[in-house]
Design an enzyme around this catalytic site. Structure first.
Site, PDB file in Angstrom:
ATOM      1  N   CYS A 116       0.816  -1.235   0.000  1.00  0.00           N
ATOM      2  CA  CYS A 116       0.000   0.000   0.000  1.00  0.00           C
ATOM      3  C   CYS A 116       0.841   1.272   0.000  1.00  0.00           C
ATOM      4  O   CYS A 116       0.371   2.327  -0.425  1.00  0.00           O
ATOM      5  CB  CYS A 116      -0.950   0.004   1.189  1.00  0.00           C
ATOM      6  SG  CYS A 116      -2.099  -1.371   1.147  1.00  0.00           S
ATOM      7  N   HIS A 249      -3.713   7.348   2.133  1.00  0.00           N
ATOM      8  CA  HIS A 249      -4.062   5.998   1.685  1.00  0.00           C
ATOM      9  C   HIS A 249      -5.489   5.711   2.133  1.00  0.00           C
ATOM     10  O   HIS A 249      -5.862   5.975   3.274  1.00  0.00           O
ATOM     11  CB  HIS A 249      -3.087   4.998   2.283  1.00  0.00           C
ATOM     12  CG  HIS A 249      -3.449   3.577   2.005  1.00  0.00           C
ATOM     13  ND1 HIS A 249      -3.850   3.151   0.752  1.00  0.00           N
ATOM     14  CD2 HIS A 249      -3.502   2.482   2.809  1.00  0.00           C
ATOM     15  CE1 HIS A 249      -4.114   1.862   0.810  1.00  0.00           C
ATOM     16  NE2 HIS A 249      -3.911   1.432   2.038  1.00  0.00           N
ATOM     17  N   ASN A 279     -10.240  -0.012  -0.653  1.00  0.00           N
ATOM     18  CA  ASN A 279      -8.777   0.029  -0.534  1.00  0.00           C
ATOM     19  C   ASN A 279      -8.157  -0.538  -1.816  1.00  0.00           C
ATOM     20  O   ASN A 279      -8.282  -1.739  -2.075  1.00  0.00           O
ATOM     21  CB  ASN A 279      -8.365  -0.794   0.692  1.00  0.00           C
ATOM     22  CG  ASN A 279      -6.866  -0.759   0.950  1.00  0.00           C
ATOM     23  OD1 ASN A 279      -6.088  -0.328   0.094  1.00  0.00           O
ATOM     24  ND2 ASN A 279      -6.461  -1.215   2.117  1.00  0.00           N
TER      25      ASN A 279
HETATM   26  O1  UT7 Z   1      -4.101  -1.142   3.351  1.00  0.00           O
HETATM   27  C1  UT7 Z   1      -3.244  -1.659   4.329  1.00  0.00           C
HETATM   28  C2  UT7 Z   1      -3.637  -1.214   5.644  1.00  0.00           C
HETATM   29  N1  UT7 Z   1      -4.800  -1.919   6.069  1.00  0.00           N
HETATM   30  C3  UT7 Z   1      -5.554  -1.367   6.981  1.00  0.00           C
HETATM   31  O2  UT7 Z   1      -5.278  -0.259   7.347  1.00  0.00           O
HETATM   32  C4  UT7 Z   1      -6.696  -2.144   7.581  1.00  0.00           C
HETATM   33  C5  UT7 Z   1      -6.721  -1.880   9.063  1.00  0.00           C
HETATM   34  N2  UT7 Z   1      -7.808  -2.530   9.772  1.00  0.00           N
HETATM   35  C6  UT7 Z   1      -9.114  -2.135   9.634  1.00  0.00           C
HETATM   36  O3  UT7 Z   1      -9.430  -1.280   8.871  1.00  0.00           O
HETATM   37  C7  UT7 Z   1     -10.139  -2.777  10.565  1.00  0.00           C
HETATM   38  O4  UT7 Z   1      -9.470  -3.481  11.592  1.00  0.00           O
HETATM   39  C8  UT7 Z   1     -11.119  -3.709   9.833  1.00  0.00           C
HETATM   40  C9  UT7 Z   1     -12.046  -2.896   8.970  1.00  0.00           C
HETATM   41  C10 UT7 Z   1     -10.357  -4.706   9.008  1.00  0.00           C
HETATM   42  C11 UT7 Z   1     -11.986  -4.477  10.842  1.00  0.00           C
HETATM   43  O5  UT7 Z   1     -12.654  -3.591  11.711  1.00  0.00           O
HETATM   44  P1  UT7 Z   1     -12.668  -3.877  13.275  1.00  0.00           P
HETATM   45  O6  UT7 Z   1     -13.502  -2.816  13.885  1.00  0.00           O
HETATM   46  O7  UT7 Z   1     -11.243  -3.987  13.722  1.00  0.00           O
HETATM   47  O8  UT7 Z   1     -13.446  -5.240  13.355  1.00  0.00           O
HETATM   48  P2  UT7 Z   1     -12.961  -6.653  13.915  1.00  0.00           P
HETATM   49  O9  UT7 Z   1     -11.933  -7.262  13.053  1.00  0.00           O
HETATM   50  O10 UT7 Z   1     -12.622  -6.485  15.366  1.00  0.00           O
HETATM   51  O11 UT7 Z   1     -14.309  -7.499  13.812  1.00  0.00           O
HETATM   52  C12 UT7 Z   1     -15.432  -7.195  14.621  1.00  0.00           C
HETATM   53  C13 UT7 Z   1     -16.545  -8.173  14.351  1.00  0.00           C
HETATM   54  C14 UT7 Z   1     -16.137  -9.627  14.476  1.00  0.00           C
HETATM   55  O12 UT7 Z   1     -17.209 -10.311  15.092  1.00  0.00           O
HETATM   56  P3  UT7 Z   1     -17.152 -10.715  16.642  1.00  0.00           P
HETATM   57  O13 UT7 Z   1     -15.952 -11.595  16.786  1.00  0.00           O
HETATM   58  O14 UT7 Z   1     -17.030  -9.419  17.368  1.00  0.00           O
HETATM   59  O15 UT7 Z   1     -18.457 -11.409  16.834  1.00  0.00           O
HETATM   60  C15 UT7 Z   1     -15.994 -10.098  13.061  1.00  0.00           C
HETATM   61  O16 UT7 Z   1     -16.244 -11.469  12.911  1.00  0.00           O
HETATM   62  O17 UT7 Z   1     -17.037  -8.021  13.008  1.00  0.00           O
HETATM   63  C16 UT7 Z   1     -17.062  -9.299  12.361  1.00  0.00           C
HETATM   64  N3  UT7 Z   1     -16.783  -9.098  10.941  1.00  0.00           N
HETATM   65  C17 UT7 Z   1     -17.748  -8.858  10.033  1.00  0.00           C
HETATM   66  N4  UT7 Z   1     -19.064  -8.731  10.128  1.00  0.00           N
HETATM   67  C18 UT7 Z   1     -19.780  -8.458   9.019  1.00  0.00           C
HETATM   68  C19 UT7 Z   1     -15.599  -9.099  10.310  1.00  0.00           C
HETATM   69  N5  UT7 Z   1     -15.764  -8.852   8.990  1.00  0.00           N
HETATM   70  C20 UT7 Z   1     -17.084  -8.691   8.802  1.00  0.00           C
HETATM   71  C21 UT7 Z   1     -17.868  -8.393   7.665  1.00  0.00           C
HETATM   72  N6  UT7 Z   1     -19.188  -8.288   7.818  1.00  0.00           N
HETATM   73  N7  UT7 Z   1     -17.315  -8.191   6.443  1.00  0.00           N
END
Ligand code: UT7
Length: 322
Positions: A116, A249, A279
């Protein structure tokens, strides 16, 4: 004493695949919802490459637009750098395919792999070559087809990414005020396992799929980006209040907002395209830059800061007087 030689952005361009996919459309095949994606990331749409659309063809389309904007022709270009983590093939470099598609066969062409942050790395390399006199007019491109390395069974990653390309023409200029004023780059390979592809020519012999520990990447992103923004401003002897536009980004609106807040930069000065492009890895910064140049927000004379962070980790920022 001769005047300082700088690299000036003469033109910008971008390209997107024909097919646009909304969150609701994605939710028909992936266990997700428009609400979850919008709340957690700010993403509404992404573009997905179809048949005949590749990293090289998108890069060539973006390059033609940037050349047009610069009033230049492919034969004026003596350096092509493509930042990409999704090359058409393991080799040859996608940049050589772009050169061939543009129809002029001279100069230097190679790829840069910094995921990225690739566009920032490519800017630094092109700027250094231009300042050293080994290049005069460069096409610096970020182009990706991440849809082809996504695991469509993994809802935590497949909803986040899209395909596209952005390009700039960087040209040598002496004695003016415009150009790339400073660039700061970083890498920390201790974090290889937080964002990676689980295949490759020298390990599995396969292309592999993207894997990410999203929360941990998120935690590093805000701190690293705020620090590198402060560093690049300091290097150029400028203050955050001097900045007209931030082109970040486009990974997650929450990361973009939190980083801007840390620097006291108002959200009106931040170019946001993650809602419409998702992204696009190395393409995201030049794509967003082109959007804001074409809609008239970013104009000649503006002080613009570009920033990105991604797999490796790698991260960086560049301060540009347009
Ligand atoms: O480009 C390179 C750099 N990359 C980044 O900067 C990405 C950085 N990370 C992020 O942007 C965020 O961490 C994410 C968008 C990837 C995830 O957001 P989050 O608020 O950290 O969510 P999480 O991973 O903690 O997931 C929360 C919940 C989970 O459920 P439980 O365990 O709380 O029941 C996941 O299973 O959301 C669930 N979940 C989803 N639900 C519906 C994960 N993906 C999805 C989805 N739809 N697509």
């Amino acid at each position: 004493m001769s005047a300082e030689r700088r690299s000036v952005i003469r033109g910008t361009g971008s390209a997107l695949p024909k097919k646009r996919v909304s969150n609701a459309e994605l939710a028909e095949t992936v266990d997700t919802s428009d609400e979850w994606i919008t709340e957690r990331t700010g993403i509404k749409f992404r573009y997905i490459a179809g048949e005949g659309e590749t990293t090289a063809t998108l890069a060539a389309d973006a390059s033609r637009m940037a050349l047009d904007a610069a009033g230049m022709k492919p034969e004026d270009i003596d350096l092509i750098i493509v930042a990409t983590a999704t090359p058409d093939q393991t080799f040859p470099a996608t940049a050589t395919k772009v050169q061939h598609l543009l129809g002029h066969h001279g100069g230097v062409a190679f790829d840069v792999a910094a995921v990225c942050s690739g566009f920032l790395y490519a800017i630094q390399v092109a700027d250094s070559m231009i300042r050293a006199g080994s290049a005069h007019n460069a096409l610096v491109i970020g182009s990706e087809t991440f849809s082809r390395i996504l695991d469509w069974e993994d809802r935590a990653t497949c909803v986040l990414f899209g395909d596209g390309a952005g390009a700039v023409v960087l040209s040598a200029e002496e004695g003016g005020n415009r150009g790339v004023l400073a660039t700061k780059l970083h890498a920390d390979g201790r974090h290889n396992q937080l964002l990676y592809v689980d295949g490759g020519p020298s390990t599995t012999g396969t292309v592999g799929k993207l894997r990410m520990k999203g929360q941990e990447v998120f935690r590093h992103a805000v701190g690293n980006l705020a620090q590198v923004l402060r560093d690049v401003l300091q290097e150029a002897g400028r203050d955050a209040s001097d900045v007209d536009w931030v082109v970040p980004h486009q990974a997650n609106k929450r990361i973009i907002d939190a980083t801007a807040r840390k620097l006291g930069l108002p959200s009106e000065k931040v170019v946001l395209t993650v809602d419409r492009h998702a992204n696009t890895s190395a393409a995201s910064v030049p794509l967003a830059l082109d959007v804001a140049v074409r809609d008239g927000r970013i104009r000649e004379g503006h002080l613009v800061v570009l920033e990105a962070m991604g797999g490796g980790f790698t991260w960086g920022a560049s301060l540009v007087q347009m």
